[in-house]
Design an enzyme around this catalytic site. Structure first.
Site, PDB file in Angstrom:
ATOM      1  N   GLU A  61      59.135  29.079  62.746  1.00 58.28           N
ATOM      2  CA  GLU A  61      58.674  28.248  61.625  1.00 58.28           C
ATOM      3  C   GLU A  61      59.331  26.875  61.580  1.00 58.28           C
ATOM      4  O   GLU A  61      59.898  26.466  60.571  1.00 58.28           O
ATOM      5  CB  GLU A  61      58.850  28.986  60.302  1.00 58.28           C
ATOM      6  CG  GLU A  61      57.938  30.183  60.201  1.00 58.28           C
ATOM      7  CD  GLU A  61      57.820  30.770  58.805  1.00 58.28           C
ATOM      8  OE1 GLU A  61      58.587  30.372  57.918  1.00 58.28           O
ATOM      9  OE2 GLU A  61      56.938  31.626  58.610  1.00 58.28           O
TER      10      GLU A  61
ATOM     11  N   GLU B 132      54.552  37.562  62.558  1.00 54.39           N
ATOM     12  CA  GLU B 132      54.906  38.144  61.258  1.00 54.39           C
ATOM     13  C   GLU B 132      53.656  38.252  60.415  1.00 54.39           C
ATOM     14  O   GLU B 132      52.854  37.312  60.377  1.00 54.39           O
ATOM     15  CB  GLU B 132      55.876  37.244  60.466  1.00 54.39           C
ATOM     16  CG  GLU B 132      57.265  37.163  61.012  1.00 54.39           C
ATOM     17  CD  GLU B 132      58.155  36.216  60.199  1.00 54.39           C
ATOM     18  OE1 GLU B 132      57.928  36.034  58.985  1.00 54.39           O
ATOM     19  OE2 GLU B 132      59.075  35.659  60.800  1.00 54.39           O
TER      20      GLU B 132
HETATM   21  C1  BG6 Z   1      58.817  33.649  57.131  1.00 53.75           C
HETATM   22  C2  BG6 Z   1      60.126  33.809  57.810  1.00 53.75           C
HETATM   23  O1  BG6 Z   1      58.895  32.421  56.493  1.00 53.75           O
HETATM   24  O2  BG6 Z   1      58.467  34.440  56.071  1.00 53.75           O
HETATM   25  C3  BG6 Z   1      60.884  35.054  57.449  1.00 53.75           C
HETATM   26  O3  BG6 Z   1      60.034  33.676  59.197  1.00 53.75           O
HETATM   27  C4  BG6 Z   1      60.688  35.346  55.963  1.00 53.75           C
HETATM   28  O4  BG6 Z   1      62.220  34.853  57.801  1.00 53.75           O
HETATM   29  C5  BG6 Z   1      59.204  35.585  55.722  1.00 53.75           C
HETATM   30  O5  BG6 Z   1      61.430  36.451  55.521  1.00 53.75           O
HETATM   31  C6  BG6 Z   1      58.850  35.919  54.292  1.00 53.75           C
HETATM   32  O6  BG6 Z   1      59.357  34.966  53.420  1.00 53.75           O
HETATM   33  P1  BG6 Z   1      60.300  35.394  52.210  1.00 53.75           P
HETATM   34  O7  BG6 Z   1      60.750  34.138  51.585  1.00 53.75           O
HETATM   35  O8  BG6 Z   1      59.471  36.233  51.323  1.00 53.75           O
HETATM   36  O9  BG6 Z   1      61.410  36.181  52.835  1.00 53.75           O
END
Ligand code: BG6
Length: 472
Positions: free
Chosen positions: A166, A371
């Site tokens: 990211e 993800e």
């Molecule tokens: C992405 C990241 O931004 O989203 C993760 O790569 C992160 O590290 C995930 O955990 C979800 O975001 P958040 O803020 O809900 O943890």
């Protein structure tokens, strides 16, 4: 479109799940690890710090055994840079090197393909102290040295690599870049300078990966929210296109096409934020394209046109997590057609299908979803199994979107749920859980750290076992 035929998932589809080092490992100050920007950040006292996280550092064998039981074909993890190079460069920490050797060996033994992220938010504080980190060109060499060390040490077993997680978010987060000032415009300017250095560094690391790792494949892991025009007003459609160019495509256009897209370039020049591009930078980038596009997808956003006026001028920024509105370009508005998570992230599987097709059409590189997941508040019930039906529903819909995108020709390497076990959320601590496996701790009470399989664990296990035939 609705189709009569829907192809099954291919046999070699990588059914995966993901975590990142600072969010799951803990042992933040153990066995010679140096500090990262995450360890030294000013912490909201209501939210836990990263010292213990999910204590994966001490539970990794048990965690990999659970991955094996689930049937995972792939596991995406990240290296904690400062566990290997405590200061970010210079001396190596053998205990850190050993930890990842053991983790990778355990994965290989379990027949799980490792997908390794080189840098996921936790930049070594040592590099900030030495020269300010990503805003200095020295950062390029230090990243490439670190990445090359990883390729040489682990490349015999790790074939899938992700350069930067990211990048498009990091450059808008001053504390993750180690910036100290409070001037928002200056922080954005420096963020885009860091962005350029990361792009050059990623291209050089791509070259090194191809030279060092036999059959190695490497790509970015960007964040890609689908953006919609808020209405059928042409001005909203144009605002959406602008927002796509300057918020979504800009990193990939540099990585893959070796160019700053026209909208982004004009945006930067208008605001005196154009980074210094040295001779040869764009050539290096152009010559070292990624092999695939990794992207994280959680939600979509809708944007409306936002004309300037006396009080709102070009260059004014309103930054929440990301710039949410910029006069003269766009503002994010609520989409009444979608439900949202407790944190307001609008749930949109069709948005994922759109993103897959857009990325494929624009770059013609295979995709990997690095993800995708559903954050929720959860507690352990008496029978010790969290019934996370909302998560199962979310993941099923998003996997169907992937299946439909593949059905019209988009090429995929695989898909990773976020996250395998509960980890510390980037912004909401342990109160926002994403895992298929419950980790028994709270925000501040570390309890016993026991792992308990959630209902979604069993659902994913069944899904993998039938190669996604149940995704309808
Ligand atoms: C992405 C990241 O931004 O989203 C993760 O790569 C992160 O590290 C995930 O955990 C979800 O975001 P958040 O803020 O809900 O943890």
């Amino acid at each position: 479109m609705e189709t009569k035929i829907i192809n099954p998932f291919p046999d070699n589809f990588l059914w995966g799940s993901a975590t990142s080092a600072f969010q799951c490992e803990g042992a933040a100050k153990e066995d010679g690890k140096g500090l990262s920007v995450m360890d030294v950040r000013k912490q909201d006292p209501a939210i836990c710090n990263y010292d213990v996280a999910s204590d994966h550092y001490h539970h990794f064998k048990e965690d990999v055994a659970l991955m094996k039981e689930c049937g995972l074909k792939a596991y995406r993890f990240s290296f904690a840079w400062a566990r290997i190079f405590p200061k970010g460069n210079g001396a190596i920490n053998p205990q850190g090197v050993q930890f990842y050797n053991e983790l990778i060996d355990e994965l290989v033994k379990a027949d799980i393909t490792p997908i390794a992220t080189i840098y996921h938010f936790e930049y070594p504080q040592g590099l900030i102290d030495q020269y300010g980190g990503w805003i200095d060109r020295q950062s390029i060499d230090d990243y490439v040295n670190y990445a090359s060390f990883l390729f040489k040490t682990y490349g015999d077993r790790v074939k899938y690599w992700l350069t930067v997680n990211e990048q498009d978010h990091v450059v808008h987060m001053p504390f993750r870049l180690g910036l100290k000032g409070n001037d928002q415009h200056e922080n954005e300017r420096l963020g885009f300078l860091a962005n350029h250095h990361m792009c050059v560094a990623a291209a050089k690391a791509t070259k090194a990966c191809h030279e060092i790792v036999k059959d190695g494949k490497i790509g970015p892991a960007v964040c890609f929210d689908m953006l919609y025009p808020a209405s059928n007003r042409p001005a909203d459609a144009l605002a959406c296109q602008d927002a796509m160019d300057i918020r979504n495509y800009y990193v990939l256009d540099i990585n893959v096409k070796g160019e700053y897209n026209g909208t982004f370039k004009r945006y930067l020049e208008d605001r005196d934020m154009m980074p210094e591009i040295q001779e040869g930078d764009m050539e290096i980038i152009k010559a070292n394209k990624p092999d695939f596009i990794g992207f994280n997808y959680y939600a979509s956003k809708s944007v409306a046109a936002y004309p300037c006026d006396e009080d709102h001028k070009i260059g004014d920024l309103v930054i929440k997590l990301l710039p949410a509105e910029e006069p003269g370009i766009y503002k994010v508005v609520k989409n009444e057609n979608l439900n949202a998570t407790l944190w307001g992230w609008e749930i949109d599987d069709i948005g994922l299908e759109c993103v897959c097709r857009l990325l494929w059409d624009r770059y013609r590189l295979p995709l990997m979803i690095t993800e995708n997941g559903f954050g929720n508040k959860e507690t352990l019930p008496e029978d010790k199994m969290v019934k996370d039906d909302d998560r199962i529903d979310y993941l099923t819909r998003h996997l169907l979107a992937v299946k439909k995108a593949m059905n019209v020709g988009v090429e995929f390497i695989g898909y990773c749920t976020w996250s395998f076990m509960d980890i510390i959320s980037g912004h909401s601590g342990f109160s926002k859980r994403y895992g298929l496996v419950y980790v028994n701790r709270d925000e501040h009470d570390l309890k016993d750290m026991c792992r308990y399989k959630k209902k979604s664990f069993y659902w994913y296990k069944d899904t993998i076992a039938c190669n996604g035939e149940n995704i309808k």
